[in-house]
Design a protein around this motif. Structure first.
Motif, PDB file in Angstrom:
ATOM      1  N   SER A   1       0.672  -1.261   0.071  1.00  0.00           N
ATOM      2  CA  SER A   1       0.022   0.001   0.141  1.00  0.00           C
ATOM      3  C   SER A   1       0.756   1.293   0.095  1.00  0.00           C
ATOM      4  O   SER A   1       0.454   2.395  -0.389  1.00  0.00           O
ATOM      5  CB  SER A   1      -0.934   0.122   1.280  1.00  0.00           C
ATOM      6  OG  SER A   1      -1.730  -1.128   1.282  1.00  0.00           O
TER       7      SER A   1
ATOM      8  N   ILE B   1      -7.007   6.940  -9.413  1.00  0.00           N
ATOM      9  CA  ILE B   1      -7.352   6.014  -8.169  1.00  0.00           C
ATOM     10  C   ILE B   1      -7.177   4.750  -8.852  1.00  0.00           C
ATOM     11  O   ILE B   1      -6.710   3.813  -8.213  1.00  0.00           O
ATOM     12  CB  ILE B   1      -8.741   6.476  -7.705  1.00  0.00           C
ATOM     13  CG1 ILE B   1      -8.706   7.636  -7.153  1.00  0.00           C
ATOM     14  CG2 ILE B   1      -9.095   5.361  -6.932  1.00  0.00           C
ATOM     15  CD1 ILE B   1     -10.357   8.258  -6.870  1.00  0.00           C
ATOM     16  N   THR B   2      -7.760   4.498  -9.999  1.00  0.00           N
ATOM     17  CA  THR B   2      -7.719   2.988 -10.662  1.00  0.00           C
ATOM     18  C   THR B   2      -6.426   2.452 -10.918  1.00  0.00           C
ATOM     19  O   THR B   2      -6.058   1.647 -10.884  1.00  0.00           O
ATOM     20  CB  THR B   2      -8.820   3.038 -11.654  1.00  0.00           C
ATOM     21  OG1 THR B   2      -8.372   3.828 -12.894  1.00  0.00           O
ATOM     22  CG2 THR B   2     -10.148   3.214 -11.199  1.00  0.00           C
TER      23      THR B   2
ATOM     24  N   ASN C   1      -3.628   3.432  -9.388  1.00  0.00           N
ATOM     25  CA  ASN C   1      -3.031   3.233  -8.101  1.00  0.00           C
ATOM     26  C   ASN C   1      -3.511   1.696  -7.615  1.00  0.00           C
ATOM     27  O   ASN C   1      -2.756   1.289  -6.675  1.00  0.00           O
ATOM     28  CB  ASN C   1      -3.081   4.247  -7.049  1.00  0.00           C
ATOM     29  CG  ASN C   1      -2.007   5.496  -7.572  1.00  0.00           C
ATOM     30  OD1 ASN C   1      -0.729   5.270  -7.298  1.00  0.00           O
ATOM     31  ND2 ASN C   1      -2.473   6.515  -7.972  1.00  0.00           N
ATOM     32  N   MET C   2      -4.678   1.484  -7.662  1.00  0.00           N
ATOM     33  CA  MET C   2      -5.305   0.210  -7.238  1.00  0.00           C
ATOM     34  C   MET C   2      -4.588  -0.804  -8.106  1.00  0.00           C
ATOM     35  O   MET C   2      -4.034  -1.895  -7.434  1.00  0.00           O
ATOM     36  CB  MET C   2      -6.913   0.378  -7.745  1.00  0.00           C
ATOM     37  CG  MET C   2      -7.685   1.034  -6.800  1.00  0.00           C
ATOM     38  SD  MET C   2      -9.381   1.326  -7.239  1.00  0.00           S
ATOM     39  CE  MET C   2      -9.793  -0.387  -7.331  1.00  0.00           C
TER      40      MET C   2
ATOM     41  N   SER D   1      -4.880  -5.003  -0.557  1.00  0.00           N
ATOM     42  CA  SER D   1      -4.269  -3.432  -0.945  1.00  0.00           C
ATOM     43  C   SER D   1      -5.102  -3.069  -1.998  1.00  0.00           C
ATOM     44  O   SER D   1      -5.321  -1.542  -2.031  1.00  0.00           O
ATOM     45  CB  SER D   1      -2.995  -3.873  -1.425  1.00  0.00           C
ATOM     46  OG  SER D   1      -2.250  -4.356  -0.223  1.00  0.00           O
ATOM     47  N   PHE D   2      -5.597  -3.823  -2.940  1.00  0.00           N
ATOM     48  CA  PHE D   2      -6.550  -3.386  -4.075  1.00  0.00           C
ATOM     49  C   PHE D   2      -7.632  -2.722  -3.651  1.00  0.00           C
ATOM     50  O   PHE D   2      -7.917  -1.519  -4.270  1.00  0.00           O
ATOM     51  CB  PHE D   2      -6.867  -4.460  -4.903  1.00  0.00           C
ATOM     52  CG  PHE D   2      -7.505  -4.195  -6.156  1.00  0.00           C
ATOM     53  CD1 PHE D   2      -6.826  -3.789  -7.463  1.00  0.00           C
ATOM     54  CD2 PHE D   2      -8.844  -4.157  -6.375  1.00  0.00           C
ATOM     55  CE1 PHE D   2      -7.626  -3.744  -8.505  1.00  0.00           C
ATOM     56  CE2 PHE D   2      -9.679  -4.146  -7.407  1.00  0.00           C
ATOM     57  CZ  PHE D   2      -8.963  -3.634  -8.646  1.00  0.00           C
ATOM     58  N   VAL D   3      -8.299  -3.255  -2.432  1.00  0.00           N
ATOM     59  CA  VAL D   3      -9.257  -2.611  -2.060  1.00  0.00           C
ATOM     60  C   VAL D   3      -9.311  -1.464  -1.136  1.00  0.00           C
ATOM     61  O   VAL D   3      -9.846  -0.580  -1.130  1.00  0.00           O
ATOM     62  CB  VAL D   3     -10.174  -3.761  -1.271  1.00  0.00           C
ATOM     63  CG1 VAL D   3     -11.567  -2.952  -0.269  1.00  0.00           C
ATOM     64  CG2 VAL D   3     -10.656  -4.848  -2.042  1.00  0.00           C
TER      65      VAL D   3
ATOM     66  N   MET E   1      -6.701   0.681  -1.462  1.00  0.00           N
ATOM     67  CA  MET E   1      -6.503   1.904  -2.281  1.00  0.00           C
ATOM     68  C   MET E   1      -7.810   2.494  -2.927  1.00  0.00           C
ATOM     69  O   MET E   1      -7.968   3.741  -3.236  1.00  0.00           O
ATOM     70  CB  MET E   1      -5.657   1.429  -3.568  1.00  0.00           C
ATOM     71  CG  MET E   1      -4.180   1.277  -2.948  1.00  0.00           C
ATOM     72  SD  MET E   1      -3.452   2.460  -2.043  1.00  0.00           S
ATOM     73  CE  MET E   1      -3.681   4.007  -2.971  1.00  0.00           C
ATOM     74  N   ALA E   2      -8.775   1.645  -3.249  1.00  0.00           N
ATOM     75  CA  ALA E   2      -9.949   1.887  -3.549  1.00  0.00           C
ATOM     76  C   ALA E   2     -10.745   3.066  -2.673  1.00  0.00           C
ATOM     77  O   ALA E   2     -11.319   4.282  -3.063  1.00  0.00           O
ATOM     78  CB  ALA E   2     -11.055   0.952  -4.025  1.00  0.00           C
TER      79      ALA E   2
ATOM     80  N   VAL F   1     -12.929  -7.866 -11.063  1.00  0.00           N
ATOM     81  CA  VAL F   1     -11.747  -7.800  -9.900  1.00  0.00           C
ATOM     82  C   VAL F   1     -11.034  -9.196  -9.956  1.00  0.00           C
ATOM     83  O   VAL F   1      -9.829  -9.265  -9.729  1.00  0.00           O
ATOM     84  CB  VAL F   1     -12.227  -7.278  -8.474  1.00  0.00           C
ATOM     85  CG1 VAL F   1     -10.999  -7.396  -7.682  1.00  0.00           C
ATOM     86  CG2 VAL F   1     -12.739  -5.800  -8.627  1.00  0.00           C
TER      87      VAL F   1
END
Length: 262
Positions: free
Chosen positions: A45, A71-72, A74-75, A128-130, A132-133, A154
Motif C-alpha cells: 500500500s 485512483i484506478t 494506483n489500485m 491492498s487493491f480494496v 486503495m479504492a 476484479v
C-alpha cells in the motif's frame, strides 16, 4: 452389448481428492504469509498511496475522469506490486532453494499446486487493491458506482496479474534475474502503459506494447465499471482478462519443474 458408464461415486471421489489437495496446499502457502500479513499490506500500500498523494498535491482542479484514472491506476499498481512482483520473487526463491523437492515427494498434481499459489496471490493482492479504492475515494471526495459485475471483473484482474507473476517465478533461471526482471516490469507496466495516462499520450511503440499486458484491459474496464457501471466495453475487457488468465495458467503448467531445472 452393454454400454459401460462411468461410476458417479468414482468421479465424486476424484473431485473430493482434488479439493483436499488444493486445500492442504493452500494451507501450506497461507502459513507462509500468516505471520507477515501486516508487513505485506504495508508494503503493497505504501508506494501506491505515496503516488496517489503526490498526484493529489500535484494536479490542480483535475477532472472527474482524471481522478478516476488516478485512483484506478494506483489500485492496479498495488496489485502489480503484490500479484506480480512479490509472487514472482517468492516462487523463484522456493524454486532455487529446492523447496519444490518437498512437493515432488507428495502424491499431488502439479495443477493443484499452481492453483494453490494463485489463491495465495489473490489473498496477498486483494486487500491492498480494496484499500486503495476506499482511500482514493476519501482523498478526492468522490463516490464510485459499485455493481455485481465488479466481483468477477476484479477476480479476473487479480488472476491475470497474479498468473503473470507466478509464471515468471516458475520460469526464472535464477533469483537475481527474477528480481531485476520483475522490478523493471513493475515500472514499465505501471507507468509506461495506459494505467495512469491515456494511451494516446504514449509513444507508438509503447502503445503497441500496451496491448500485450493485462493491466491495459484491467485499467480500461475498471474505469468504466466504477464510473458508469457495466458496458459492452467492460465485457470485452473481461474476455481479454479471461484469456490472459487461461494463457498464463497453461504456460505455468508447462514450465513448472519440481526439481528446479529450467
Amino acid at each position: 452389448m452393454q454400454q459401460q458408464t462411468a461410476d458417479p461415486r468414482y468421479e465424486t471421489s476424484i473431485v473430493k481428492q482434488l479439493a483436499v489437495e488444493v486445500w492442504i496446499l493452500f494451507r501450506i502457502q497461507f502459513s507462509i504469509i500468516r505471520e507477515q500479513w501486516a508487513f505485506i499490506f504495508i508494503l503493497a500500500s505504501i508506494f501506491p498511496f505515496a503516488i496517489l498523494m503526490f498526484l493529489h498535491f500535484f494536479t490542480v482542479n483535475p477532472t472527474e475522469a482524471m481522478i478516476v484514472r488516478i485512483i484506478t491506476g494506483n489500485m492496479l499498481f498495488a496489485l502489480v506490486i503484490m500479484g506480480m512482483n512479490v509472487m514472482a520473487q517468492e516462487i523463484s526463491f522456493q524454486k532455487h532453494q529446492g523447496h519444490f523437492t518437498f512437493y515432488a515427494s507428495l502424491p499431488i498434481e502439479k495443477i493443484n499446486f499452481i492453483f494453490a499459489n494463485l489463491l495465495r496471490g489473490m489473498i496477498v493482492s486483494f486487500p491492498s487493491f480494496v484499500i486503495m479504492a476506499f482511500v482514493g475515494q476519501w482523498v478526492y471526495g468522490i463516490t464510485f458506482t459499485f455493481s455485481f459485475w465488479l466481483i468477477p471483473f476484479v477476480a479476473l484482474t487479480v488472476l491475470s496479474v497474479v498468473g503473470l507473476g507466478v509464471f515468471l517465478g516458475f520460469w526464472s533461471p535464477n533469483m537475481q534475474l527474477t528480481n531485476l526482471l520483475v522490478q523493471g516490469l513493475m515500472m514499465i507496466i505501471s507507468f509506461m502503459t495506459p494505467v495512469l495516462v491515456e494511451i494516446s499520450e504514449l509513444p507508438v511503440v509503447l502503445q503497441w506494447f500496451s496491448y500485450l499486458v493485462p493491466t491495459t484491459y484491467a485499467a480500461a474496464g475498471l474505469r468504466d465499471l466504477l464510473a458508469v457501471g457495466y458496458t459492452t466495453t467492460v465485457g470485452m475487457n473481461m474476455l481479454m482478462l479471461l484469456g490472459y488468465t487461461v494463457l498464463s495458467y497453461a504456460l505455468i503448467l508447462k514450465k513448472i519443474h519440481w526439481r528446479g531445472e529450467g
